[in-house]
Write a protein that holds these residues in place. Structure first.
Motif, mmCIF file in Angstrom:
data_model
loop_
_atom_site.group_PDB
_atom_site.id
_atom_site.type_symbol
_atom_site.label_atom_id
_atom_site.label_comp_id
_atom_site.label_asym_id
_atom_site.label_seq_id
_atom_site.Cartn_x
_atom_site.Cartn_y
_atom_site.Cartn_z
ATOM 1 N N PRO A 8 0.456 -1.272 -0.145
ATOM 2 C CA PRO A 8 -0.172 0.140 0.215
ATOM 3 C C PRO A 8 0.757 1.162 0.121
ATOM 4 N N PHE A 9 0.354 2.038 -0.505
ATOM 5 C CA PHE A 9 0.749 3.607 -1.246
ATOM 6 C C PHE A 9 2.642 3.519 -1.342
ATOM 7 N N SER A 10 2.721 2.362 -2.542
ATOM 8 C CA SER A 10 3.950 2.475 -2.373
ATOM 9 C C SER A 10 3.757 2.951 -3.692
ATOM 10 N N ARG A 11 5.165 2.786 -4.682
ATOM 11 C CA ARG A 11 4.714 2.879 -6.192
ATOM 12 C C ARG A 11 3.481 2.066 -6.729
ATOM 13 N N SER A 12 4.030 1.025 -6.340
ATOM 14 C CA SER A 12 2.535 -0.131 -6.878
ATOM 15 C C SER A 12 1.188 0.817 -6.498
ATOM 16 N N LEU A 13 0.996 1.419 -5.534
ATOM 17 C CA LEU A 13 -0.302 2.257 -6.019
ATOM 18 C C LEU A 13 -0.688 3.098 -7.384
ATOM 19 N N ARG A 14 0.435 3.589 -8.460
ATOM 20 C CA ARG A 14 0.373 3.393 -9.784
ATOM 21 C C ARG A 14 -0.427 2.772 -11.353
ATOM 22 N N THR A 15 0.706 1.019 -10.043
ATOM 23 C CA THR A 15 -0.302 0.266 -11.126
ATOM 24 C C THR A 15 -1.850 -0.228 -10.529
ATOM 25 N N VAL A 16 -2.150 -0.193 -9.483
ATOM 26 C CA VAL A 16 -3.392 -0.733 -9.301
ATOM 27 C C VAL A 16 -4.589 0.640 -9.843
ATOM 28 N N TRP A 17 -4.290 1.810 -9.396
ATOM 29 C CA TRP A 17 -4.767 2.651 -10.016
ATOM 30 C C TRP A 17 -5.063 2.722 -11.440
ATOM 31 N N THR A 18 -3.914 2.558 -12.472
ATOM 32 C CA THR A 18 -3.752 2.073 -13.778
ATOM 33 C C THR A 18 -5.001 1.523 -13.696
ATOM 34 N N GLY A 50 13.399 -7.960 -4.738
ATOM 35 C CA GLY A 50 12.326 -8.360 -4.143
ATOM 36 C C GLY A 50 11.947 -7.299 -3.935
ATOM 37 N N LYS A 51 11.316 -6.507 -4.469
ATOM 38 C CA LYS A 51 10.768 -5.137 -4.652
ATOM 39 C C LYS A 51 9.454 -5.266 -5.030
ATOM 40 N N VAL A 52 8.607 -4.396 -5.091
ATOM 41 C CA VAL A 52 6.888 -4.231 -5.840
ATOM 42 C C VAL A 52 7.112 -2.866 -6.344
ATOM 43 N N PRO A 53 6.364 -3.298 -7.616
ATOM 44 C CA PRO A 53 5.101 -3.609 -7.759
ATOM 45 C C PRO A 53 5.855 -4.684 -9.173
ATOM 46 N N VAL A 54 4.733 -5.519 -9.233
ATOM 47 C CA VAL A 54 5.493 -6.843 -10.149
ATOM 48 C C VAL A 54 4.287 -7.402 -10.686
ATOM 49 N N LEU A 55 4.137 -7.491 -11.925
ATOM 50 C CA LEU A 55 2.942 -7.569 -13.118
ATOM 51 C C LEU A 55 2.651 -9.477 -13.482
ATOM 52 N N GLU A 56 1.815 -10.387 -12.874
ATOM 53 C CA GLU A 56 1.823 -11.635 -13.633
ATOM 54 C C GLU A 56 0.810 -11.242 -15.004
ATOM 55 N N GLU A 57 2.156 -12.113 -15.625
ATOM 56 C CA GLU A 57 0.888 -11.769 -16.888
ATOM 57 C C GLU A 57 -0.035 -13.551 -16.566
ATOM 58 N N LYS A 58 -1.156 -13.427 -17.560
ATOM 59 C CA LYS A 58 -1.937 -14.755 -17.830
ATOM 60 C C LYS A 58 -0.982 -15.852 -18.101
ATOM 61 N N SER A 160 -3.958 11.125 -18.116
ATOM 62 C CA SER A 160 -3.373 10.113 -18.901
ATOM 63 C C SER A 160 -2.479 9.695 -17.666
ATOM 64 N N LEU A 161 -2.358 8.852 -18.446
ATOM 65 C CA LEU A 161 -0.859 8.166 -17.676
ATOM 66 C C LEU A 161 -0.230 8.761 -16.646
ATOM 67 N N ALA A 162 0.152 10.228 -17.441
ATOM 68 C CA ALA A 162 1.198 11.609 -17.295
ATOM 69 C C ALA A 162 0.618 12.104 -15.794
ATOM 70 N N ASP A 163 -1.133 12.558 -15.963
ATOM 71 C CA ASP A 163 -1.100 12.849 -14.626
ATOM 72 C C ASP A 163 -1.086 11.486 -13.906
ATOM 73 N N ILE A 164 -1.302 10.384 -13.284
ATOM 74 C CA ILE A 164 -1.521 9.062 -12.475
ATOM 75 C C ILE A 164 0.291 9.704 -12.300
ATOM 76 N N MET A 165 1.006 8.897 -13.092
ATOM 77 C CA MET A 165 2.606 9.544 -12.429
ATOM 78 C C MET A 165 3.188 10.450 -11.790
ATOM 79 N N ILE A 166 2.752 11.528 -12.415
ATOM 80 C CA ILE A 166 2.755 13.191 -11.874
ATOM 81 C C ILE A 166 2.837 13.058 -10.433
ATOM 82 N N SER A 167 0.931 13.214 -10.999
ATOM 83 C CA SER A 167 0.206 12.742 -9.304
ATOM 84 C C SER A 167 0.740 12.408 -8.647
ATOM 85 N N HIS A 168 0.902 10.578 -8.204
ATOM 86 C CA HIS A 168 1.231 9.959 -7.348
ATOM 87 C C HIS A 168 2.435 10.758 -7.054
ATOM 88 N N THR A 169 3.555 10.715 -7.748
ATOM 89 C CA THR A 169 4.408 11.538 -6.614
ATOM 90 C C THR A 169 4.702 12.934 -5.676
#
Length: 221
Positions: A8-18, A50-58, A160-169
């Motif tokens: 929670p609230f690490s960089r992984s939040l960007r991926t969940v938000w997306t 040993g970090k997050v986020p990680v995406l596992e594809e199908k 856009s994705l730009a807003d996710i990355m900038i606002s999260h930072t």
């Protein structure tokens, strides 16, 4: 189904938000980094650092780094969501994504490493002033090209994705006590009031609660 491994609230939040913005069907799995779960053999297969986020594809393949995951989700599953139509606007989105990762976030990472992440004998307190100066310079650069009082979003009239990355930072900076200009705080509020962001925060919280409940059940066995 795709799986996002998060904290929670690490960089992984960007991926969940997306994922929430594009309406993705996915699993959100909590990895308790602070308790060492990132260093388990199971997680090191997903991310050798040993970090997050990680995406596992199908198909069982893995992808790490938040920027790469977000861009992949938008390109493969977004169906135009978060992605501008024109090549120039897409270039501007990429510009701000790179800026978020390379300029705006870098001082925050430096500050975190030298206050709590690194072992005490590796920390350099004198570098904190440099980190603050670099962050302030990055904010000035952002405001030279973006007027939050007249522009709702960073690129054109589409979130856009730009807003996710900038606002999260910016959110990370605000939580760590960095002083943000009032106009950026208003922009940040616009971004964080989006329903997809609210859902993303809840998804990470639910994943954490589920993992903790499973751990308690294992302890009782």
């Amino acid at each position: 189904m795709l799986t996002l491994y998060t904290y929670p609230f690490s960089r992984s939040l960007r991926t969940v938000w997306t994922a929430e913005e594009i309406g993705l069907d996915y699993r959100c799995v909590h990895v308790d980094i602070r308790r060492g779960e990132g260093r388990t053999l199971r997680h090191l297969v997903r991310h050798p650092g040993g970090k997050v986020p990680v995406l596992e594809e199908k198909d069982g393949s893995f992808l790490f780094e938040s920027g790469a995951i977000c861009r992949y989700l938008v390109d493969v599953y977004g169906q135009g969501t978060l992605k501008p139509v024109s090549a120039m606007n897409q270039g501007l989105v990429d510009q701000w994504v790179c800026f978020a990762l390379g300029e705006l976030e870098q001082p925050l990472s430096l500050q975190a490493k030298h206050t709590r992440v690194l072992p005490e004998d590796k920390r350099v307190p004198e570098i904190l002033g440099v980190a603050l100066w670099e962050f302030q310079a990055a904010v000035e650069t952002l405001l030279h090209r973006f007027d939050p009082t007249s522009q709702q979003w960073l690129v054109g009239d589409q979130f856009s994705l730009a807003d996710i990355m900038i606002s999260h930072t910016l959110m990370l900076a605000d939580k760590r006590g960095y002083v943000l200009p009032a106009e950026l705080l208003h922009y940040l509020s616009r971004c964080l009031s989006r329903p997809a962001y609210v859902r993303a925060v809840q998804r990470e919280r639910d994943a954490r609660a589920e993992a903790e409940a499973e751990a308690e059940a294992d302890d009782r066995r």
